[in-house]
Motif scaffolding. Sequence first.
Motif, PDB file in Angstrom:
ATOM      1  N   LYS A  10     -55.112  24.909 -64.160  1.00  0.00           N
ATOM      2  CA  LYS A  10     -56.099  23.835 -63.998  1.00  0.00           C
ATOM      3  C   LYS A  10     -57.330  24.110 -64.858  1.00  0.00           C
ATOM      4  CE  LYS A  10     -58.661  21.237 -60.500  1.00  0.00           C
ATOM      5  NZ  LYS A  10     -59.946  21.347 -61.180  1.00  0.00           N
ATOM      6  N   LEU A  70     -48.649  24.273 -70.674  1.00  0.00           N
ATOM      7  CA  LEU A  70     -49.094  23.503 -69.512  1.00  0.00           C
ATOM      8  C   LEU A  70     -48.230  22.275 -69.269  1.00  0.00           C
ATOM      9  CD1 LEU A  70     -52.963  23.594 -70.104  1.00  0.00           C
ATOM     10  CD2 LEU A  70     -51.725  24.768 -68.287  1.00  0.00           C
ATOM     11  N   ASN A  77     -59.599  19.365 -71.848  1.00  0.00           N
ATOM     12  CA  ASN A  77     -60.198  18.036 -71.670  1.00  0.00           C
ATOM     13  C   ASN A  77     -61.668  18.032 -72.072  1.00  0.00           C
ATOM     14  OD1 ASN A  77     -57.831  16.907 -70.718  1.00  0.00           O
ATOM     15  ND2 ASN A  77     -58.263  17.412 -68.590  1.00  0.00           N
ATOM     16  N   ARG A 118     -56.451  23.394 -68.456  1.00  0.00           N
ATOM     17  CA  ARG A 118     -56.380  21.953 -68.695  1.00  0.00           C
ATOM     18  C   ARG A 118     -57.781  21.350 -68.743  1.00  0.00           C
ATOM     19  NH1 ARG A 118     -53.442  20.903 -64.772  1.00  0.00           N
ATOM     20  NH2 ARG A 118     -51.422  20.934 -65.817  1.00  0.00           N
ATOM     21  N   ARG A 133     -51.312  24.012 -74.654  1.00  0.00           N
ATOM     22  CA  ARG A 133     -50.944  22.696 -74.101  1.00  0.00           C
ATOM     23  C   ARG A 133     -49.447  22.604 -73.851  1.00  0.00           C
ATOM     24  NH1 ARG A 133     -52.477  17.624 -77.134  1.00  0.00           N
ATOM     25  NH2 ARG A 133     -52.154  16.681 -75.092  1.00  0.00           N
ATOM     26  N   GLU A 180     -51.818  10.434 -69.965  1.00  0.00           N
ATOM     27  CA  GLU A 180     -51.016  11.640 -69.782  1.00  0.00           C
ATOM     28  C   GLU A 180     -49.822  11.642 -70.715  1.00  0.00           C
ATOM     29  OE1 GLU A 180     -48.528  14.008 -66.259  1.00  0.00           O
ATOM     30  OE2 GLU A 180     -49.689  12.201 -65.802  1.00  0.00           O
TER      31      GLU A 180
END
Length: 291
Positions: free
Chosen positions: A77, A254, A84, A80, A251, A138
């Motif tokens: 998390k 993830l 972002n 991520r 990425r 997404e």
Amino acid sequence: MKRLWDEYLAPNPWSACFTNFTIAYINYAWSLFYLIPILSVKVMRNVISVRTQNLRLERDRLQLEKNNLDLQGESLKLQRDNLNLELSFLKSQINPHFLFNTLNAIYARTADVDDHAADLVMRLSNLMRYSLYESNREKVVMTKEVDYIESYIELEKARFSEKVTIEYHLIGNPDHYFIAPLLLISFVENAFKHGTSRSIAPSFVYISIDLEGYNLRFQVKNSVPPKSGLSSLKKTNEKAGGFGLLNTAKRLELLYPQKHKLTVTQTDEQFGIELEIDLTSISHLHEDVKL
């Protein structure tokens, strides 16, 4: 029988145990009568104790696994959120309304004068629009990601003219697939940034997108500038277009855990990547979407 009982109750019955088989048998039977229940209770207590201990150990093991999974989830998390934030920071540096209005004005002035220049302006506008808006999703239809890559390639062709030999191949229909946005472009940007822009000699970039079944095979190869060798290739952590190769690898971990394979090859003359992604689960989730 009375005589045997009297002998058993005699003042010294222990001597009778060694002289009378029946009395010895009775003593043995009575000892078993008392010993067996005691041993049975002890065995049951030991069994219960062992099982309780095993259950306690199993409970502790499951708790440790749960704690490890929680820590891994928090780590993913955080990664991520970091990606972002980087993307949000990039967007905050651009005023999209001013940018698109300016590009539209340039397109209108060049459309009747130079078709090729107008096409480049439109491609640049599409690149920026995709980066600013579609990247919030997404997953996107892979056609948009492919269009982004193709527009970027056309802009680089105009930039480098005859200096760079660019070869691009698309196999399969991207309309049938979904992918995380801005995932593949980092590899293409890296090929031009570290391969062609740093070289005054003729160079090449090879790009291939192969879609078969629900598998994506993506290849990018570029020439390495002379005298740079492997030293320049070690700097692939530098960010290109907002996402460096290191961030792209994160990425992939993830978004496609255990569903992708990234291979990097490098020599004195060439740098290349090969990426394979299993798009099965993502595509199945969107099969009912009208493309």
